[in-house]
Design a protein around this motif. Structure first.
Motif, PDB file in Angstrom:
ATOM      1  N   ASN A 144       0.806  -1.219   0.000  1.00 58.05           N
ATOM      2  CA  ASN A 144       0.000   0.000   0.000  1.00 58.05           C
ATOM      3  C   ASN A 144       0.839   1.268   0.000  1.00 58.05           C
ATOM      4  OD1 ASN A 144      -2.387  -1.477   0.000  1.00 58.05           O
ATOM      5  ND2 ASN A 144      -2.624  -1.399   2.227  1.00 58.05           N
ATOM      6  N   SER A 145       2.044   1.185   0.503  1.00 64.84           N
ATOM      7  CA  SER A 145       2.906   2.382   0.590  1.00 64.84           C
ATOM      8  C   SER A 145       4.009   2.393  -0.463  1.00 64.84           C
ATOM      9  CB  SER A 145       3.534   2.465   1.982  1.00 64.84           C
ATOM     10  OG  SER A 145       4.334   1.327   2.253  1.00 64.84           O
ATOM     11  N   ALA A 146       3.929   1.478  -1.430  1.00 66.41           N
ATOM     12  CA  ALA A 146       5.012   1.331  -2.410  1.00 66.41           C
ATOM     13  C   ALA A 146       4.904   2.297  -3.586  1.00 66.41           C
ATOM     14  CB  ALA A 146       5.046  -0.104  -2.930  1.00 66.41           C
ATOM     15  N   ASN A 147       3.875   3.141  -3.591  1.00 66.35           N
ATOM     16  CA  ASN A 147       3.708   4.143  -4.653  1.00 66.35           C
ATOM     17  C   ASN A 147       3.697   3.511  -6.040  1.00 66.35           C
ATOM     18  OD1 ASN A 147       3.259   6.829  -5.420  1.00 66.35           O
ATOM     19  ND2 ASN A 147       5.442   7.144  -5.879  1.00 66.35           N
ATOM     20  N   GLY A 148       3.053   2.353  -6.131  1.00 69.65           N
ATOM     21  CA  GLY A 148       2.914   1.709  -7.433  1.00 69.65           C
ATOM     22  C   GLY A 148       4.061   0.809  -7.826  1.00 69.65           C
ATOM     23  N   GLU A 149       5.064   0.682  -6.976  1.00 69.83           N
ATOM     24  CA  GLU A 149       6.190  -0.191  -7.268  1.00 69.83           C
ATOM     25  C   GLU A 149       5.865  -1.639  -6.878  1.00 69.83           C
ATOM     26  OE1 GLU A 149       9.043   0.700  -8.804  1.00 69.83           O
ATOM     27  OE2 GLU A 149       8.129   2.696  -9.039  1.00 69.83           O
ATOM     28  N   SER A 150       6.578  -2.579  -7.469  1.00 72.00           N
ATOM     29  CA  SER A 150       6.353  -3.988  -7.193  1.00 72.00           C
ATOM     30  C   SER A 150       6.941  -4.383  -5.845  1.00 72.00           C
ATOM     31  CB  SER A 150       6.972  -4.839  -8.300  1.00 72.00           C
ATOM     32  OG  SER A 150       6.761  -6.210  -8.066  1.00 72.00           O
ATOM     33  N   VAL A 151       6.228  -5.263  -5.124  1.00 70.61           N
ATOM     34  CA  VAL A 151       6.656  -5.745  -3.811  1.00 70.61           C
ATOM     35  C   VAL A 151       6.626  -7.271  -3.824  1.00 70.61           C
ATOM     36  CG1 VAL A 151       6.116  -5.838  -1.342  1.00 70.61           C
ATOM     37  CG2 VAL A 151       5.794  -3.697  -2.619  1.00 70.61           C
ATOM     38  N   GLY A 165       3.372 -14.337  -9.908  1.00 74.20           N
ATOM     39  CA  GLY A 165       4.118 -15.100  -8.915  1.00 74.20           C
ATOM     40  C   GLY A 165       3.917 -14.479  -7.543  1.00 74.20           C
ATOM     41  N   ASN A 166       5.006 -14.090  -6.911  1.00 71.13           N
ATOM     42  CA  ASN A 166       4.930 -13.440  -5.599  1.00 71.13           C
ATOM     43  C   ASN A 166       5.193 -11.940  -5.676  1.00 71.13           C
ATOM     44  OD1 ASN A 166       5.315 -16.345  -5.058  1.00 71.13           O
ATOM     45  ND2 ASN A 166       5.390 -15.726  -2.936  1.00 71.13           N
ATOM     46  N   GLU A 167       5.153 -11.411  -6.888  1.00 70.62           N
ATOM     47  CA  GLU A 167       5.344  -9.975  -7.092  1.00 70.62           C
ATOM     48  C   GLU A 167       3.985  -9.296  -7.219  1.00 70.62           C
ATOM     49  OE1 GLU A 167       8.430  -8.377  -7.207  1.00 70.62           O
ATOM     50  OE2 GLU A 167       9.147 -10.339  -6.535  1.00 70.62           O
ATOM     51  N   VAL A 168       3.760  -8.280  -6.403  1.00 69.19           N
ATOM     52  CA  VAL A 168       2.476  -7.586  -6.388  1.00 69.19           C
ATOM     53  C   VAL A 168       2.699  -6.085  -6.497  1.00 69.19           C
ATOM     54  CG1 VAL A 168       0.336  -7.185  -5.116  1.00 69.19           C
ATOM     55  CG2 VAL A 168       1.538  -9.366  -4.863  1.00 69.19           C
ATOM     56  N   ARG A 169       1.882  -5.450  -7.295  1.00 72.11           N
ATOM     57  CA  ARG A 169       1.922  -3.981  -7.331  1.00 72.11           C
ATOM     58  C   ARG A 169       0.532  -3.431  -7.615  1.00 72.11           C
ATOM     59  NH1 ARG A 169       2.410  -0.347 -11.530  1.00 72.11           N
ATOM     60  NH2 ARG A 169       1.941  -1.173 -13.614  1.00 72.11           N
ATOM     61  N   LEU A 170       0.325  -2.200  -7.192  1.00 69.36           N
ATOM     62  CA  LEU A 170      -0.933  -1.497  -7.431  1.00 69.36           C
ATOM     63  C   LEU A 170      -0.739  -0.527  -8.582  1.00 69.36           C
ATOM     64  CD1 LEU A 170      -1.922  -0.794  -3.718  1.00 69.36           C
ATOM     65  CD2 LEU A 170      -3.049  -2.390  -5.282  1.00 69.36           C
ATOM     66  N   PRO A 227      -1.428   3.960  -7.625  1.00 69.73           N
ATOM     67  CA  PRO A 227      -0.632   4.082  -6.397  1.00 69.73           C
ATOM     68  C   PRO A 227      -1.415   4.601  -5.198  1.00 69.73           C
ATOM     69  CG  PRO A 227      -0.067   5.821  -7.965  1.00 69.73           C
ATOM     70  CD  PRO A 227      -0.959   4.861  -8.693  1.00 69.73           C
ATOM     71  N   ASP A 228      -2.615   5.160  -5.440  1.00 71.55           N
ATOM     72  CA  ASP A 228      -3.442   5.663  -4.342  1.00 71.55           C
ATOM     73  C   ASP A 228      -4.345   4.576  -3.765  1.00 71.55           C
ATOM     74  OD1 ASP A 228      -2.455   8.276  -4.502  1.00 71.55           O
ATOM     75  OD2 ASP A 228      -3.867   8.772  -6.114  1.00 71.55           O
ATOM     76  N   ALA A 229      -4.393   3.423  -4.400  1.00 72.19           N
ATOM     77  CA  ALA A 229      -5.254   2.341  -3.917  1.00 72.19           C
ATOM     78  C   ALA A 229      -4.701   1.752  -2.622  1.00 72.19           C
ATOM     79  CB  ALA A 229      -5.392   1.262  -4.980  1.00 72.19           C
ATOM     80  N   MET A 230      -5.563   1.058  -1.894  1.00 67.87           N
ATOM     81  CA  MET A 230      -5.163   0.442  -0.630  1.00 67.87           C
ATOM     82  C   MET A 230      -5.845  -0.910  -0.484  1.00 67.87           C
ATOM     83  SD  MET A 230      -5.717   1.792   3.305  1.00 67.87           S
ATOM     84  CE  MET A 230      -4.611   3.188   3.132  1.00 67.87           C
ATOM     85  N   ILE A 231      -5.037  -1.956  -0.381  1.00 71.70           N
ATOM     86  CA  ILE A 231      -5.578  -3.304  -0.189  1.00 71.70           C
ATOM     87  C   ILE A 231      -5.948  -3.521   1.272  1.00 71.70           C
ATOM     88  CG2 ILE A 231      -5.018  -5.768  -0.244  1.00 71.70           C
ATOM     89  CD1 ILE A 231      -3.239  -5.240  -2.635  1.00 71.70           C
ATOM     90  N   ASP A 232      -7.097  -4.126   1.487  1.00 72.67           N
ATOM     91  CA  ASP A 232      -7.550  -4.520   2.821  1.00 72.67           C
ATOM     92  C   ASP A 232      -8.124  -5.926   2.694  1.00 72.67           C
ATOM     93  OD1 ASP A 232      -8.807  -4.960   5.246  1.00 72.67           O
ATOM     94  OD2 ASP A 232      -9.535  -2.899   5.428  1.00 72.67           O
TER      95      ASP A 232
END
Length: 346
Positions: A101-108, A174-179, A182-187
Motif C-alpha cells: 500500500n505504501s510502495a507508490n505503485g512499485e512492485s513488492v 508469482g509473488n510480485e504484487v503492485r498497485l 498508487p493511491d489504492a489500498m488493499i484490505d
C-alpha cells in the motif's frame, strides 16, 4: 472490508455465531512435548475437551479440541494466526500489505500466503462483479466504523476514496504484487479470517485431530464431527440481541460464516451505518437485511460470499447462491424473518 463503547460493541460482535455446544475446558491444557495429538494410538476419551482463547485480527478467537486434553496444538494454531496477522494486517506498518500500500505503485515481493490471499480476493472480485473488492481500504479508513461515534464522511471525500476502489488495479505475477493505481489500498479483512480458519483446520488434520471447533468471531469451522459421531450444534446470533439466537444448525465438517449490520456500526437519526460498504456509491448498504449466514466447505468462501450475498440483497442473493455447488445461505431481514436456500435449515 475499535472510543470505548465501540470497542465493547466490537468484542461482543465478534461472537456473531454463538456456540451451543458445551465444553468443559478452560484455558489450561496438558501439553505434549512434540505438539502432536496425545493418545491417538489409544481409545479416544469421548468426554475429553480442551479450549483455548486468543486475540488476533482484532477478534477474540476460540478453539476447542474434542477427544483430548492436550492443548499444545491449539498453541500451534495461534502461532499461525500471529504469523498471518504480521503479514497481512493493513494496520501493522511492517506487514506485507502495508508495504504494498505504501510502495507508490512499485512492485513488492510477498510471501506465498499473502500472494494466495490476494489471488483469492481477485477471484471473488470477479465472481461478485466487484461487489467484493479488496481495494476498499481507503473507503474503509474514511468511514472508520470501528471508532466512528456518529460522523458521516463528506460526500466529496467518499467520491474521492471510491476512485481508488478497483481490484483490477492489482497486478500480481508469482509473488510480485503492485498497485497500478498508487493511491489504492488493499484490505484483506473480508477474507483473512476465512483463510486463517482453513489454515488452522489443515494444520490440525495433519496432526491427527479429527474433532474440533474453530471459532474466529463470526467464522466458525467445524472439523469433522464429535468423537461420538454426533453433529455440532451452532447457533446463529439474533441481530442486536447478544446471547440470543435466531436458529440452531447441526453441522459436520462445515464452515458457518455470518456477516451483518449488527457487527460494527453506529446509529444516527434512526439509521444504521455499518461496516459493509457499497463499492458503487461508497455508503453502507441499506437493503432491508440485518444479516447473512453462509454454509460452505471452505471458510474463505463463506467469508467472501457472506459479504457478497449481503450486498446483493435477499432476492438476488438467493438466486446467486442457488447456482453454487455446496453452498447454502440464510438471510435475516429487518423484521427478523428468516429465509434460506435450503428450507431444511430453518
Amino acid at each position: 472490508m475499535v472510543s470505548t463503547m465501540n470497542i465493547k460493541r466490537s468484542i461482543l460482535a465478534v461472537m456473531a455465531i454463538i456456540l451451543l455446544v458445551t465444553v468443559a475446558a478452560s484455558g489450561c491444557s496438558k501439553a505434549g512435548e512434540n505438539g502432536s495429538l496425545s493418545g491417538t494410538e489409544d481409545k479416544v476419551d469421548l468426554n475429553a475437551t480442551v479450549t483455548k482463547y486468543g486475540f488476533y485480527f482484532d477478534t477474540e478467537m476460540t478453539i476447542t479440541l474434542y477427544g483430548t486434553e492436550d492443548g499444545s496444538l491449539i498453541d500451534g494454531c495461534f502461532e499461525i494466526a500471529d504469523e498471518m496477522e504480521k503479514k497481512i494486517s493493513r494496520t501493522i506498518e511492517t506487514s506485507e500489505i502495508s508495504e504494498i500500500n505504501s510502495a507508490n505503485g512499485e512492485s513488492v515481493t510477498v510471501s506465498d500466503d499473502t500472494a494466495e490471499l490476494i489471488r483469492q480476493g481477485i477471484y471473488y472480485g470477479d465472481v461478485s462483479n466487484g461487489l467484493f473488492d479488496i481495494t476498499i481500504g481507503k473507503l474503509s479508513v474514511l468511514w472508520d466504523i470501528d471508532n466512528n461515534e456518529g460522523v458521516i464522511p463528506d460526500d466529496a471525500d467518499i467520491k474521492t476514496a471510491l476512485k481508488t476502489v478497483n481490484y483490477k488495479d492489482i497486478e500480481i505475477e508469482g509473488n510480485e504484487v503492485r498497485l497500478k493505481n498508487p493511491d489504492a489500498m488493499i484490505d484483506l479483512g473480508g477474507i483473512a479470517k476465512g483463510y486463517l480458519a482453513d489454515k488452522m483446520k489443515e494444520y490440525l488434520l495433519k496432526n491427527g485431530v479429527e474433532s474440533a471447533l474453530i471459532n474466529l468471531g463470526g467464522n466458525v469451522l467445524a472439523v469433522g464431527e464429535k468423537p461420538d459421531g454426533s453433529a455440532y450444534n451452532i447457533g446463529v446470533q439474533k441481530p442486536f440481541y447478544d446471547g440470543e439466537v435466531s436458529l440452531a444448525l447441526s453441522v459436520k465438517n462445515k464452515s458457518i460464516v455470518s456477516s451483518g449490520v449488527y457487527e460494527r456500526y453506529f446509529e444516527l437519526d434512526g439509521r444504521i451505518y455499518h461496516h459493509i460498504l457499497n463499492t458503487k456509491d461508497g455508503y453502507p448498504y441499506q437493503n432491508g437485511l440485518y444479516g447473512v449466514t453462509i454454509l460452505s466447505d471452505e471458510s474463505i468462501a463463506g467469508d467472501a460470499l457472506s459479504t457478497t450475498v449481503f450486498a446483493m440483497g435477499l432476492d438476488e442473493g438467493m438466486k446467486f447462491v442457488e447456482k453454487l455447488d455446496g453452498v447454502e445461505a440464510i438471510f435475516i431481514d429487518e423484521d427478523y424473518n428468516l429465509y434460506s436456500t435450503d428450507e431444511n435449515l430453518l
